[in-house]
Design a protein around this motif. Structure first.
Motif, PDB file in Angstrom:
ATOM      1  N   ASP A 198     -95.429  20.444 103.045  1.00 40.54           N
ATOM      2  CA  ASP A 198     -94.124  20.609 103.691  1.00 40.54           C
ATOM      3  C   ASP A 198     -93.111  19.614 103.139  1.00 40.54           C
ATOM      4  OD1 ASP A 198     -94.862  22.726 105.209  1.00 40.54           O
ATOM      5  OD2 ASP A 198     -94.878  21.684 107.138  1.00 40.54           O
ATOM      6  N   PHE A 199     -93.581  18.399 102.827  1.00 40.85           N
ATOM      7  CA  PHE A 199     -92.696  17.393 102.218  1.00 40.85           C
ATOM      8  C   PHE A 199     -92.218  17.875 100.853  1.00 40.85           C
ATOM      9  CE2 PHE A 199     -92.232  13.757  99.339  1.00 40.85           C
ATOM     10  CZ  PHE A 199     -91.247  13.023 100.000  1.00 40.85           C
ATOM     11  N   ASN A 246     -99.682  26.663 106.446  1.00 45.84           N
ATOM     12  CA  ASN A 246    -100.609  25.787 105.741  1.00 45.84           C
ATOM     13  C   ASN A 246    -102.085  26.044 105.990  1.00 45.84           C
ATOM     14  OD1 ASN A 246     -98.539  23.925 104.545  1.00 45.84           O
ATOM     15  ND2 ASN A 246     -98.065  23.591 106.696  1.00 45.84           N
ATOM     16  N   TYR A 279     -98.853  18.742 105.790  1.00 45.98           N
ATOM     17  CA  TYR A 279     -97.655  17.916 105.885  1.00 45.98           C
ATOM     18  C   TYR A 279     -97.184  17.468 104.497  1.00 45.98           C
ATOM     19  CZ  TYR A 279     -97.611  17.604 110.955  1.00 45.98           C
ATOM     20  OH  TYR A 279     -97.505  17.894 112.284  1.00 45.98           O
ATOM     21  N   HIS A 292     -89.697  20.609 101.324  1.00 50.70           N
ATOM     22  CA  HIS A 292     -88.406  20.096 101.790  1.00 50.70           C
ATOM     23  C   HIS A 292     -87.539  19.633 100.628  1.00 50.70           C
ATOM     24  CE1 HIS A 292     -85.491  18.143 104.408  1.00 50.70           C
ATOM     25  NE2 HIS A 292     -85.609  17.056 103.664  1.00 50.70           N
ATOM     26  N   THR A 339    -104.555  19.690 107.826  1.00 53.23           N
ATOM     27  CA  THR A 339    -103.286  19.286 108.425  1.00 53.23           C
ATOM     28  C   THR A 339    -102.573  18.247 107.571  1.00 53.23           C
ATOM     29  OG1 THR A 339    -104.170  19.727 110.644  1.00 53.23           O
ATOM     30  CG2 THR A 339    -102.212  18.325 110.502  1.00 53.23           C
ATOM     31  N   PHE A 397     -92.747  23.999 114.272  1.00 49.96           N
ATOM     32  CA  PHE A 397     -94.093  23.502 114.540  1.00 49.96           C
ATOM     33  C   PHE A 397     -95.080  24.654 114.676  1.00 49.96           C
ATOM     34  CE2 PHE A 397     -97.515  22.109 117.366  1.00 49.96           C
ATOM     35  CZ  PHE A 397     -97.979  21.003 116.669  1.00 49.96           C
ATOM     36  N   PHE A 403     -96.147  25.920 111.377  1.00 53.03           N
ATOM     37  CA  PHE A 403     -96.923  25.009 110.530  1.00 53.03           C
ATOM     38  C   PHE A 403     -98.319  25.555 110.268  1.00 53.03           C
ATOM     39  CE2 PHE A 403     -99.956  21.565 109.972  1.00 53.03           C
ATOM     40  CZ  PHE A 403     -99.367  20.824 108.958  1.00 53.03           C
TER      41      PHE A 403
END
Length: 499
Positions: free
Chosen positions: A52-53, A88, A49, A56, A45, A81, A84
């Motif tokens: 995902d950053f 990942n 994230y 972005h 997880t 969400f 997600f």
């Protein structure tokens, strides 16, 4: 796999209702394994994230479905969400699923080889075929999914006479004589008054439950019931209450409360109480405690809906399913449901029971009124395989396969336990879940087994609890002892460590 202590055997507390030992093995996840599993998901997880950053800020390319830039102010069509996990976690091990086969799904299959250059976002086919992969994933319990023999010959012959499609519903001009014969045969096979067949197993549940219950009715559903049962219950508009898996105390408490308190606010009696259970639960390998369920439904005057998708053909000395397995009267089950997609090597499903029930469904079921009729060669496949099981073909092929499946199941489960693996379910269930627990083992086990020419199904969250990932073996009468032994030997690369 980490093993802590011996398996927990859940034997029946109502032994007088059972004509045979009823043993099921479920072991609580060891604390160390649970902690390490949660840590594994936590690390995934965190990295998710981080990625995902990077996506972005366009540092890493994202392939997932999302809104166009000009639609940024719209209500989101894709829930970020929810995606997600797909982006990942699932994508890292996606190569373990949707593998295309290019042969009949028998004891062995041929797989089309594929590779990915972008970490499983897309796949490319190499043009090569992986031959003779031992198939431990298909629901081909009795081995009737085959391209030679009487079933294949009959299906081919009927195709030449009737074609492949019917192009109409049963109520219009799509009702064939073969459909009528199949329904009579199913009723005879199950020992009930009447039966009705449908072209899709999933829709047999999801479209018929709403025809049986509605507002003011109560559905008591096992917590591990299949998605088709859950969807059908929700579509019905009935009140739904869930009882603990195979827990008769939990079911009786709900029944007693329903009788005492009635409907919410008004406290009027429920119009109808329907208990919904499965014969074999496809993720746990457990068998419903049917004698106790029938006893409770009679005592509290409820109705019983039994889904025999995995148990019909696979259980019982005559292959008649869980009712046959326990030696019960099929008339004690109000609604018998099953599918032809597994033991019969075909497609579709059936509802069986009293004549009045079936006649009601013929005019009220959406599957009957609006769905296209079952394909003729599929009908013929079911008729021929069912007659084999019943012995009406003049041979013992069907009986031999039922017996062989039972032998293979007992042997495979016993050997896995002797090797130290943690397995779930009933000792007579051909669905054999072997616990993997940790997320990294899901992908590793599936890939390593395929390298050894063995095809298995691996399952993780959300199809299972987050700390109970597993491999699910489906045993078939078509498997030889040599195939099972080879699979067992190859599984030892994941040999458990005892603590």
């Amino acid at each position: 796999i980490l093993r802590a202590g011996s398996p927990v055997h859940a034997a029946s507390h109502h032994d007088s209702q059972y004509n045979r030992p009823f043993l099921e093995s479920f072991e609580e996840t060891p604390m160390l394994v649970a902690v390490l599993t949660y840590m594994g998901y936590g690390i995934l997880t965190i990295f998710g994230y981080l990625r995902d950053f990077l996506r972005h800020w366009k540092i890493e390319r994202c392939h997932i479905a999302r809104e166009k830039e000009e639609q940024r102010d719209f209500v989101p069509l894709y829930q970020d969400f929810e995606n997600f996990y797909t982006r990942n976690l699932y994508m890292r091990i996606r190569d373990n699923w949707n593998r295309p086969i290019c042969s009949v799904p028998g004891a062995k299959v041929d797989l089309m080889e594929r590779t990915s250059r972008d970490y499983n976002w897309t796949f490319e086919y190499t043009g090569r075929v992986v031959l003779d992969v031992i198939n431990l994933g298909s629901y081909n319990y009795l081995g009737f999914a085959e391209n030679t023999g009487p079933c294949a010959d009959s299906a081919a012959e009927i195709t030449m006479k009737y074609g492949v499609g019917v192009a109409s519903t049963r109520q219009e001009i799509g009702n064939l004589d073969r459909h009528e014969e199949l329904e009579k045969l199913v009723a005879k096979f199950l020992g009930v008054e009447s039966a009705m067949v449908f072209g899709m197993g999933f829709a047999t549940n999801s479209m018929n439950i709403p025809a049986l219950t509605g507002k003011g009715c109560l559905i008591l559903s096992d917590e591990l019931n299949h998605a088709s049962l859950v969807l059908g219950a929700r579509l019905s508009g009935s009140t739904i209450r869930v009882f603990k898996h195979n827990n008769m105390q939990s079911l009786e408490k709900l029944l007693r409360d329903a009788i005492v308190h009635g409907q919410p606010r008004t406290h009027r009696p429920w119009k109808k109480i329907l208990i919904v259970v499965e014969g074999i639960y496809s993720m746990e390998g457990s068998i419903v405690r049917l004698p106790e369920v029938i006893d409770l439904k009679k005592r509290y005057r409820a109705y019983l809906y039994l889904d025999e998708a995995h148990s019909i053909g696979a259980l019982g000395s005559r292959g008649r399913g869980v009712v046959d397995y326990f030696g019960l009267d099929p008339c004690d089950v109000d609604v018998l449901m099953g599918t032809f997609t597994k033991s019969f090597g075909a497609a579709g499903g059936y509802i069986a029971g009293k004549w009045e029930l079936i006649e009601y469904l013929r005019s009220h079921s959406h599957s009957a009124v609006y769905a296209t009729s079952m394909s003729p060669p599929v009908v013929e496949q079911i008729i021929t395989s069912m007659k084999c099981i019943m012995g009406e073909d003049g041979t013992t092929i069907g009986c031999d396969r039922v017996r062989k499946l039972a032998e293979n199941t007992v042997y495979f489960r016993r050997r896995l336990r002797e090797m130290g693996f943690i397995i779930y379910g009933n000792e007579d269930s051909p669905v054999v879940p072997m616990m993997l627990y940790m997320p990294a083992k899901i992908g590793a086990f599936g890939r390593e087994m395929l390298k050894r020419n063995i095809g298995v199904v691996v399952v993780g969250f959300p199809a299972t609890p987050i700390i109970e990932s597993r491999a699910r073996f489906c045993i078939s009468a078509a498997h030889t002892k040599e195939m099972l032994d080879r699979s067992l030997v190859m599984s030892t690369f994941s040999k458990p460590t005892r603590y």
